[in-house]
Scaffold this active site. Structure first.
Site, PDB file in Angstrom:
ATOM      1  CD  GLU A 261       1.850  -1.488  -1.533  1.00  0.00           C
ATOM      2  OE1 GLU A 261       2.819  -1.879  -0.895  1.00  0.00           O
ATOM      3  OE2 GLU A 261       0.946  -2.247  -1.933  1.00  0.00           O
TER       4      GLU A 261
ATOM      5  CG  ASP B   1      -5.344  -5.438  -4.019  1.00  0.00           C
ATOM      6  OD1 ASP B   1      -4.556  -5.354  -4.975  1.00  0.00           O
ATOM      7  OD2 ASP B   1      -5.114  -4.934  -2.909  1.00  0.00           O
TER       8      ASP B   1
ATOM      9  CG  HIS C  62      -3.285  -2.199  -4.700  1.00  0.00           C
ATOM     10  ND1 HIS C  62      -2.678  -3.399  -4.427  1.00  0.00           N
ATOM     11  CD2 HIS C  62      -2.462  -1.241  -4.205  1.00  0.00           C
ATOM     12  CE1 HIS C  62      -1.540  -3.183  -3.782  1.00  0.00           C
ATOM     13  NE2 HIS C  62      -1.383  -1.884  -3.639  1.00  0.00           N
TER      14      HIS C  62
HETATM   15  C1  ACM Z   1      -0.761  -1.636   2.352  1.00  0.00           C
HETATM   16  O1  ACM Z   1      -0.267  -2.480   3.113  1.00  0.00           O
HETATM   17  N1  ACM Z   1      -0.425  -1.640   1.067  1.00  0.00           N
HETATM   18  C2  ACM Z   1      -1.687  -0.617   2.827  1.00  0.00           C
END
Ligand code: ACM
Length: 756
Positions: free
Chosen positions: A340, A192, A280
């Protein structure tokens, strides 16, 4: 009464008691499909014979049982046997039969998973003595017959090891605990923005540099909290000086990961790797900024700059990474993440305009799905299947991808996926995100999770592969904090994963309490069950009596009145405490090992009964106002945004199609049917504020998940001005008001209470 009759009655009473004793002491989580308690015990000893029937799939379970016998110091005459038998009956996948008699234990199953599940059941039947650091002479297993099988094939636990790193030794502990509660998938979020955690031989910098950081904003929040709670401290073992700079982080070498995979396999747990792309990705793009569309990387509008799906260099990088991941992890599934993503970063990028034109893609959503489809084809070429977070639906999903559903505020997503024929793993945040803060309702909330209750009808349900609890670790830096967040919620999730649905909350809560000594023996830093029955904002007129509902008999409650935190030598609360002057009481439960649970600070204020309003000609109901506008606080509610005004009977939101973000106001009078102290409990997601008699009584404001706050007030019989403000910031809402009136009963406020 004649003697025979007396003897018969006695025998019946004895029998009844006997079976009752067994029914109470046999505690297995998750609840087996069929459990028939018997009488007597099997004694596990150092010389218990383990007969594994030569089947290779019994080997790991038999080895685990062998370890259990080494906890015993005594050998016994007429040693018992534990016999593994390949199933002759048609057991469902992962199922097992377990028959414990005083002489033998027989485990019948057709799979390694079934065999290990049977061992997990045996461990729970033994309970705390098995997990204590000290040995026992023998260990007792109650006589019982169990037939058992899982409802879901995917019973997952997800852990984010990027935001905070957890080492291999600790992950092994987690796997043991997962197996004890019959979870079989360990989903590791390996990368991430905050850190890259898995060695990729082609790109050694990803871990040499990308696994280490100087402290970030989230770390500062943890350090601030650590001043009050040491569980928030960043573990010293994860600091290292690199090139003269103290850095924080860590990573797994491929060899370490292989060791972990084997450890998990022996416990019938499969490790599912996630490398989250294209968003991410800052841990990688900080080192390789050319992978983003702006060639700089960094933070974009809502999320970090994603990989650019329009450059071939991106695919070269991604395929190199996943080639190693596919070779390292034997799991059939690889998780691509794809959540996201700051897709706006792909607008007005020449490479993206060209790719969209070439491929006939209409918008940036289709660019995301182009990336996901292309990666899926690559996964398939390595004989792997793709899982993605539910954002993979945007822009079109391929039929063969598996969707991991998390965004509770998009309730139609699972149905949409099922209708397309995609398999689904359910981890909706509202029930399954264990990073969500806890209160007296959070365990029951998990237990109430119904994986099918997302508009999935009978035909859709076969696409639900299973369920998963997911824990994001931005604010979970330590093993102790992680355990506090996971336990006991994981026990509720195990019931859902194994049984499909929780059907006996009270029975389940009792089982949790019965297993606390086992958790203590394992030294798990579980969150205590809440003390309830009081309000942190309490009042008295002449005097009051503090009463506390303590769910665990073995917990002792201790308190202070001098603002210090209660310790194991503070005054013992003995049932009731008389209050005659304003005071602040800090109280907490302590377990047998003198470990302290939550500290509750109860403030007692002196109040005179508030005079009722002088009103006449009131009617039943409340005035209700609806504001379809986005606010961050109820203080911002503005009459210029008012859309509708109507009358409700109680606290209802009578708007069929509410906006994603909105606020409401209920206004009128609360009728106090008798003079006395009233306690109001206000639960909301997001914020709410209760005003009574012209002042704020309960402030549960802000943008947050479901939280309950409460306060007391002293009311003279009559009508008291009442106003309840509420705001929904997106993602589904809850608004619930309950009251304890002077009769002492807790109930929902209802139409009887309100006038306007
Ligand atoms: C997430 O909680 N962004 C998968």
């Amino acid at each position: 009464m004649n003697k025979l009759l007396t003897t018969t009655i006695l025998a019946v009473i004895l029998l009844f008691n006997q079976s009752n004793v067994n029914a109470q002491t046999i505690t297995v989580i998750p609840q087996p499909t069929v459990l028939k308690p018997g009488t007597g015990k099997f004694l596990l000893s150092r010389n218990t014979l383990i007969i594994n029937g030569e089947k290779p799939f019994f080997k790991a379970a038999a080895a685990e049982l062998g370890m259990m016998t080494t906890k015993c110091t005594a050998t016994i005459k007429n040693e018992g046997k534990i016999i593994f038998k390949a199933g002759t009956t048609a057991l469902p996948p992962g199922g097992y039969e377990l028959v414990v008699s005083t002489q033998s234990v027989t485990i019948t199953t057709n799979t390694a998973e079934g065999a290990f599940s049977a061992v997990s059941t045996l461990k729970q039947l033994i309970g705390a003595p098995l997990f204590k650091p000290t040995s026992s002479l023998t260990l007792e297993i109650p006589v019982v017959e169990i037939t058992d099988a899982p409802r879901f094939e995917w019973r997952g636990i997800h852990l984010d090891v990027s935001r905070h790193f957890f080492d291999i030794a600790y992950l092994k502990k987690m796997i043991d605990r997962m197996a004890l509660y019959k979870f079989n998938k360990f989903h590791l979020h390996l990368t991430d923005d905050q850190g890259w955690r898995i060695e990729i031989k082609k790109y050694p910098m990803l871990t040499a540099k990308g696994a280490w950081r100087t402290l970030n904003k989230q770390d500062s929040v943890c350090l601030e909290k650590a001043k009050e709670n040491p569980d928030f401290a960043l573990p010293e073992k994860h600091f290292k000086v690199i090139d003269g700079v103290r850095k924080y982080g860590g990573f797994y070498t491929q060899e370490e990961m292989k060791d972990l995979i084997r450890y998990a396999q022996d416990r019938s747990v499969e490790i599912i790797p996630e490398i989250d792309m294209p968003g991410h990705m800052m841990a990688a793009t900080a080192l390789m900024p050319w992978l983003t569309s702006n060639n700089k990387g960094g933070q974009a509008k809502d999320f970090s700059e994603p990989l650019c799906p329009c450059k071939e260099t991106t695919y070269e990088f991604a395929e190199n990474v996943f080639t190693e991941i596919a070779a390292l992890f034997p799991s059939q599934y690889i998780h691509l993440g794809a959540d996201e993503v700051e897709k706006s970063s792909w607008k007005n990028v020449p490479e993206c305009d060209a790719l969209m034109k070439k491929e006939g893609l209409k918008d940036i959503n289709e660019l995301q799905s182009y990336f996901v489809h292309r990666m899926e084809r690559f996964f398939n070429s390595k004989n792997k299947k793709l899982i993605g977070w539910d954002e993979i639906l945007d822009g079109g999903v391929s039929k063969t991808a598996t969707l991991m559903y998390w965004r509770t505020w998009i309730p139609g997503a699972p149905k949409k996926a099922a209708e397309k024929g995609n398999e689904i793993i359910m981890t909706p945040g509202e029930y399954c995100y264990f990073d969500a803060q806890q209160d007296n309702n959070s365990l029951q909330k998990v237990y109430s999770f119904d994986p099918f209750n997302f508009h999935l009808d009978e035909a859709d349900r076969k696409y639900v592969k299973g369920v998963q609890a997911s824990t994001w670790t931005e604010y979970i830096p330590s093993e102790d904090r992680l355990e506090y967040m996971i336990f006991p919620r994981i026990m509720a999730m195990s019931e859902i994963a194994w049984r499909g649905k929780g059907s006996d909350w009270n029975g389940f809560e009792k089982k949790v309490i019965q297993q606390l000594p086992m958790l203590d023996a394992m030294k798990i830093n579980y969150r205590f069950l809440d003390l309830t029955g009081f309000s942190l904002n309490s009042v008295f007129v002449d005097s009051a009596s503090l009463q506390i509902i303590n769910p665990v008999e073995a917990f002792k409650i201790r308190y202070t009145t001098d603002n210090s935190l209660p310790t194991n030598t503070s005054a013992l609360f003995s049932g009731k405490l008389k209050i005659t002057a304003p005071v602040q009481i800090k109280l907490a439960a302590f377990n047998d090992a003198d470990k302290r649970g939550e500290v509750y600070t109860v403030n007692y204020k002196k109040l005179n009964y508030l005079e009722p309003a002088t009103t006449d000609a009131l009617q039943k109901g409340l005035n209700f106002y609806y504001y379809p506008h986005s606010y961050r606080s109820v203080k911002e509610i503005s009459e210029k945004d008012l859309l509708t005004k109507q009358v409700t009977q109680a606290i209802e939101i009578p708007v069929t199609q509410t906006a994603d973000q909105f606020a409401t106001r209920h206004k009128g009078y609360f009728y106090a049917a008798e003079t006395g102290v009233y306690t109001f409990f206000l639960r909301s997601d997001d914020g709410s504020v209760l005003n009574m008699d012209g002042a704020v009584l309960v402030d549960n404001g802000g943008l947050h998940t479901s939280i309950e706050k409460s306060a007391q007030t002293a009311l003279k019989k009559g009508y008291h001005p009442f106003e309840l403000l509420f705001l929904e910031g997106g993602g589904g809402y809850t608004l619930k008001l309950e009251v304890v009136d002077p009769s002492g009963k807790r109930r929902a406020v209802n139409a009887e209470d309100f006038y306007k």
